[in-house]
Design an enzyme around this catalytic site. Structure first.
Site, mmCIF file in Angstrom:
data_model
loop_
_atom_site.group_PDB
_atom_site.id
_atom_site.type_symbol
_atom_site.label_atom_id
_atom_site.label_comp_id
_atom_site.label_asym_id
_atom_site.label_seq_id
_atom_site.Cartn_x
_atom_site.Cartn_y
_atom_site.Cartn_z
ATOM 1 N N THR A 95 0.890 -1.153 0.000
ATOM 2 C CA THR A 95 0.000 0.000 0.000
ATOM 3 C C THR A 95 0.924 1.198 0.000
ATOM 4 O O THR A 95 2.049 1.075 0.463
ATOM 5 C CB THR A 95 -0.790 -0.004 1.346
ATOM 6 O OG1 THR A 95 -1.495 -1.212 1.477
ATOM 7 C CG2 THR A 95 -1.750 1.150 1.463
ATOM 8 N N VAL B 90 -12.192 -6.286 0.140
ATOM 9 C CA VAL B 90 -11.754 -4.966 0.589
ATOM 10 C C VAL B 90 -10.804 -5.164 1.761
ATOM 11 O O VAL B 90 -11.081 -5.949 2.673
ATOM 12 C CB VAL B 90 -12.965 -4.101 1.016
ATOM 13 C CG1 VAL B 90 -12.504 -2.788 1.624
ATOM 14 C CG2 VAL B 90 -13.871 -3.846 -0.189
ATOM 15 N N GLY B 91 -9.688 -4.465 1.729
ATOM 16 C CA GLY B 91 -8.701 -4.580 2.797
ATOM 17 C C GLY B 91 -8.855 -3.489 3.846
ATOM 18 O O GLY B 91 -9.907 -2.852 3.984
ATOM 19 N N THR C 272 0.244 -0.518 6.639
ATOM 20 C CA THR C 272 0.413 -1.310 5.423
ATOM 21 C C THR C 272 0.670 -2.746 5.844
ATOM 22 O O THR C 272 1.349 -2.983 6.846
ATOM 23 C CB THR C 272 1.578 -0.777 4.556
ATOM 24 O OG1 THR C 272 1.936 -1.764 3.587
ATOM 25 C CG2 THR C 272 2.821 -0.445 5.367
ATOM 26 N N GLY C 273 0.130 -3.682 5.081
ATOM 27 C CA GLY C 273 0.317 -5.084 5.422
ATOM 28 C C GLY C 273 -0.910 -5.887 5.058
ATOM 29 O O GLY C 273 -1.766 -5.414 4.303
#
Ligand code: GLY
Length: 296
Positions: free
Chosen positions: A180, A209-210, A230-231
């Site tokens: 990201t 969806v993250g 992020t991850g």
């Protein structure tokens, strides 16, 4: 005290050699702040720059979903005055962060899927679909790893019967990684803002969806700090990571310690990174290598 400043990351797992992209974007954001511009405008400028870079998994560099054809992106913005806008699983736009900015002007905070795309078209965003050779190569590597199985595949996917739930028009036979881009900033008036943009994780089903567009999960800006994560989105969502880290800072914990404590909640096999900024400090923490830059 920080008069104004910006921190940028290129996604957990991104090679440190890509920090040149983060520095270039941070410099653009920083010049907005130096001219007296808002933290919000600065993080948007950064996100657009990284979406257009092509190396990062956002905008033009977004990865393909499991079918090898679909690109769906998430992006979101938030300020310390609780202004928010985001898009989830949006296809065929070049800069999802700019669509998120338009969503900020509506009574809503998050638009998803076809509704988000139709909204983007109404706002004048042109059709864009150009997976890069690097994106196609990455897809080929993921697919090869899935076919091979074993240690190359993350544990959650080794035990998941993907063929049973396959929801693409093309065949399963025909998906790893996650990153990201993110930026956090504080402006001369002390306002804080955060921006996130991503092509999602891989492998990914359609409609997934993250954490990146989910407030409190992949991003949060409040009175105490702006933070971005992020991850692996599912793991970040389960821990409501960014709201939790923000609240530790609000309770008096140092921003660096709070980000490290956030990262320490994850098992080592889950890649995760964070950036944060407050009026008194900034931080970057990750359990993998990660391209990033800050200008304070
Ligand atoms: N952190 C990006 C995603 O899981 O979609």
């Amino acid at each position: 005290m920080i008069t104004c400043g910006i921190v940028v990351h290129g996604g957990v797992g991104s090679p440190p050699a890509w920090a040149d992209g983060c520095r270039r974007a941070a410099q653009k954001g920083r010049s907005i702040l130096e001219r007296g511009g808002s933290a919000l405008d600065a993080v948007i400028e950064v996100a657009v720059d990284l979406e257009d870079d092509g190396r990062f998994n956002a905008g033009t560099g977004s990865q393909l979903r499991l079918d090898g054809a679909t690109i769906e992106m998430d992006a979101a913005l938030m300020t310390s005055e609780a202004r928010m806008g985001g898009v989830a699983a949006i296809q065929r736009v070049r800069n999802p962060i700019l669509v998120a900015r338009e969503v900020m002007k509506t009574p809503h905070v998050l638009l998803a899927g076809e509704g988000a795309l139709e909204f983007a078209r109404r706002c004048g965003f042109a059709d864009y679909y150009q997976p890069t050779p690097a994106v196609r190569e990455r897809y080929d590597r993921i697919r090869a790893a899935l076919e091979k199985g074993g240690e190359d595949v993350r544990a959650a996917w080794r035990s998941f019967d993907i063929q049973r739930y396959w929801n693409f028009a093309t065949r399963y036979e025909d998906l790893f990684g996650c990153d990201t881009i993110g930026a956090v900033a504080v402006d001369r008036e002390g306002r804080l803002a955060v921006a996130n943009s991503t092509g999602g994780a891989s492998p990914m089903l359609r409609g997934r969806v993250g954490d990146s567009p989910l407030v409190g999960c992949g991003f949060y800006a409040g009175p105490a700090a702006a933070v971005a994560a992020t991850g692996i989105g599912e793991e970040i969502i389960r821990r409501m990571l960014c709201r939790q880290v923000h609240d530790w800072i609000a309770q008096g914990e140092g921003i660096a310690r709070a980000c490290e404590r956030g990262i320490a909640q994850f098992p080592q096999e889950v890649p995760v990174g964070m950036i944060g900024i407050s009026r008194s400090g900034s931080a970057c923490a990750a359990n993998r290598e990660m391209a990033w830059a800050e200008i304070l």
